[in-house]
Design a protein around this motif. Structure first.
Motif, PDB file in Angstrom:
ATOM      1  N   UNK A   1      44.840  32.276  40.720  1.00 39.50           N
ATOM      2  CA  UNK A   1      44.365  30.821  40.570  1.00 39.50           C
ATOM      3  C   UNK A   1      43.811  30.316  41.935  1.00 39.50           C
ATOM      4  N   UNK A   2      42.563  29.592  41.855  1.00 42.42           N
ATOM      5  CA  UNK A   2      41.994  29.591  42.987  1.00 42.42           C
ATOM      6  C   UNK A   2      42.046  27.830  43.219  1.00 42.42           C
TER       7      UNK A   2
ATOM      8  N   UNK B   1      42.405  33.237  29.213  1.00 43.49           N
ATOM      9  CA  UNK B   1      41.332  32.974  30.303  1.00 43.49           C
ATOM     10  C   UNK B   1      39.941  33.268  29.821  1.00 43.49           C
ATOM     11  N   UNK B   2      38.843  32.461  29.930  1.00 45.50           N
ATOM     12  CA  UNK B   2      37.681  32.705  29.612  1.00 45.50           C
ATOM     13  C   UNK B   2      36.775  33.610  30.746  1.00 45.50           C
ATOM     14  N   UNK B   3      36.457  34.445  30.751  1.00 46.49           N
ATOM     15  CA  UNK B   3      35.718  35.520  31.438  1.00 46.49           C
ATOM     16  C   UNK B   3      34.455  35.353  31.481  1.00 46.49           C
TER      17      UNK B   3
ATOM     18  N   UNK C   1      40.064  37.411  37.625  1.00 44.74           N
ATOM     19  CA  UNK C   1      41.182  38.354  37.185  1.00 44.74           C
ATOM     20  C   UNK C   1      40.580  39.711  37.574  1.00 44.74           C
ATOM     21  N   UNK C   2      41.673  40.646  37.652  1.00 44.69           N
ATOM     22  CA  UNK C   2      41.456  41.979  38.000  1.00 44.69           C
ATOM     23  C   UNK C   2      41.569  42.857  36.615  1.00 44.69           C
ATOM     24  N   UNK C   3      40.868  43.665  36.520  1.00 40.90           N
ATOM     25  CA  UNK C   3      41.021  44.626  35.230  1.00 40.90           C
ATOM     26  C   UNK C   3      40.439  45.934  35.636  1.00 40.90           C
ATOM     27  N   UNK C   4      41.265  46.797  35.777  1.00 43.42           N
ATOM     28  CA  UNK C   4      40.862  48.296  36.047  1.00 43.42           C
ATOM     29  C   UNK C   4      40.199  48.192  37.322  1.00 43.42           C
ATOM     30  N   UNK C   5      40.749  47.686  38.319  1.00 40.75           N
ATOM     31  CA  UNK C   5      40.404  47.567  39.672  1.00 40.75           C
ATOM     32  C   UNK C   5      39.360  46.692  39.978  1.00 40.75           C
ATOM     33  N   UNK C   6      38.608  46.119  39.112  1.00 43.25           N
ATOM     34  CA  UNK C   6      37.289  45.273  39.221  1.00 43.25           C
ATOM     35  C   UNK C   6      37.771  43.740  39.028  1.00 43.25           C
ATOM     36  N   UNK C   7      37.213  42.752  39.950  1.00 44.42           N
ATOM     37  CA  UNK C   7      37.324  41.386  39.848  1.00 44.42           C
ATOM     38  C   UNK C   7      36.177  40.729  38.978  1.00 44.42           C
ATOM     39  N   UNK C   8      36.753  39.882  38.117  1.00 46.85           N
ATOM     40  CA  UNK C   8      35.721  39.147  37.261  1.00 46.85           C
ATOM     41  C   UNK C   8      36.113  37.572  37.528  1.00 46.85           C
TER      42      UNK C   8
END
Length: 315
Positions: free
Chosen positions: A272-273, A254-256, A221-228
């Motif tokens: 989705x991978x 989603x569970x991050x 997931x991308x949040x504020x430009x960061x990937x988790x």
């Protein structure tokens, strides 16, 4: 990248190369057009993509990429201008010859890049033969790009939608050339995940978006430009009853991993991978928790494998 979505304001005052199409999903077939466009950019022309806000003549058409997602996908390509054309009577009733003249005069087009099946203008009367016939008079080069195929079948948005409905995310992503993505704004949920030690973020899915088969997916997931990293469930959460007892709306939760931030009302994009399993209804929260823990373990093992492969490449 400059972005325009008002046909009457489309104006480019420097010579450009343009590619035109629906570009739903911006898949590997479209990438062939993008490659040609970038070659023209290297020669000094501005790179322009012309697409439609919504697919014309398809009221029930489910999109691989919404208008906003498509805009992000194009921006990653490095184009100079994105013209996202509204579907209006003025545009759809334009005769193909008039449209070509508009391209040259209004956009200063010097190179047109399209696929073999490209059609345009009133009643879709325009095609590559007409574009070729008009090229000398209007002073543009025409580049027609053959369809890219996978096992003798054209790579297309329709083909990828079939794969997503069948649960074949691996091949769908291969033909897309990137992970299938779903964008939205985080909303509040019932916080049941938090009570069982597996908090989730909830993201509604646009009604126009193509929803893959309901189930659990290895995700980022991308949040504020960061990937988790984490895992997502797409569907109706059948084990957890809604407050009024009715069926839950379709959504994504989603569970991050290793994440404890509050992200309500933030725009996010989920990638989705890998498809893990279909959505199930369990006999209570204990059974659901046990299965989720298995899903988490499988997801972490997947990411560990990816990290190991990357480390091998570095060495």
């Amino acid at each position: 990248m400059f972005y325009f979505d008002d046909f009457d304001r489309f104006l480019i005052e420097e010579p450009c190369a343009i590619t035109l199409g629906k570009f739903d999903g911006l898949h590997r077939g479209h990438a062939c057009l993008m490659q040609q466009l970038m070659r023209q950019k290297e020669k000094g022309l501005k790179a322009v993509a012309f697409t439609f806000e919504t697919p014309p003549n398809h009221a029930d058409y489910k999109l691989l990429s919404t208008n906003e997602e498509k805009r992000d996908l194009f921006e990653r390509q490095g184009i100079d201008y994105l013209l996202q054309c509204p579907v209006t009577p003025k545009v759809m009733n334009m005769e193909p010859e008039s449209f070509v003249a508009w391209l040259v005069n209004r956009l200063h087009v010097r190179c047109v890049i399209v696929g073999t099946d490209f059609r345009f203008g009133h009643h879709r009367k325009g095609d590559i033969h007409l574009l070729s016939g008009l090229s000398e008079a209007h002073g543009y080069e025409l580049i027609v790009v053959p369809k890219l195929q996978y096992k003798k079948r054209d790579i297309s948005s329709s083909y990828i939608r079939e794969l997503l409905q069948a649960g074949d995310l691996t091949l769908a992503n291969e033909l897309l050339g990137h992970p299938y993505e779903i964008s939205g704004t985080v909303i509040g949920g019932n916080q049941i995940g938090r009570t069982i030690g597996i908090p989730t973020v909830n993201i509604p899915i646009s009604a126009e978006k193509m929803i893959p088969v309901y189930g659990v997916y290895v995700s980022t997931i991308q949040i504020d430009g960061k990937i988790y990293r984490g895992l997502s469930n797409i569907g109706r959460k059948p084990t957890v009853a809604s407050k009024d007892g009715s069926e839950n709306p379709v959504g994504l939760e989603m569970h991050i991993f290793d994440f404890n931030q509050t992200v309500y009302d933030k725009p996010v994009t989920v990638y989705l991978h890998k498809f893990v399993r279909k959505e199930q209804k369990f006999n209570g929260m204990e059974q659901l928790l046990e299965k989720m823990q298995q899903d988490i373990a499988e997801t972490k093992a997947y990411f560990d494998t990816i990290d190991c492969e990357k480390n091998k490449e570095l060495h």
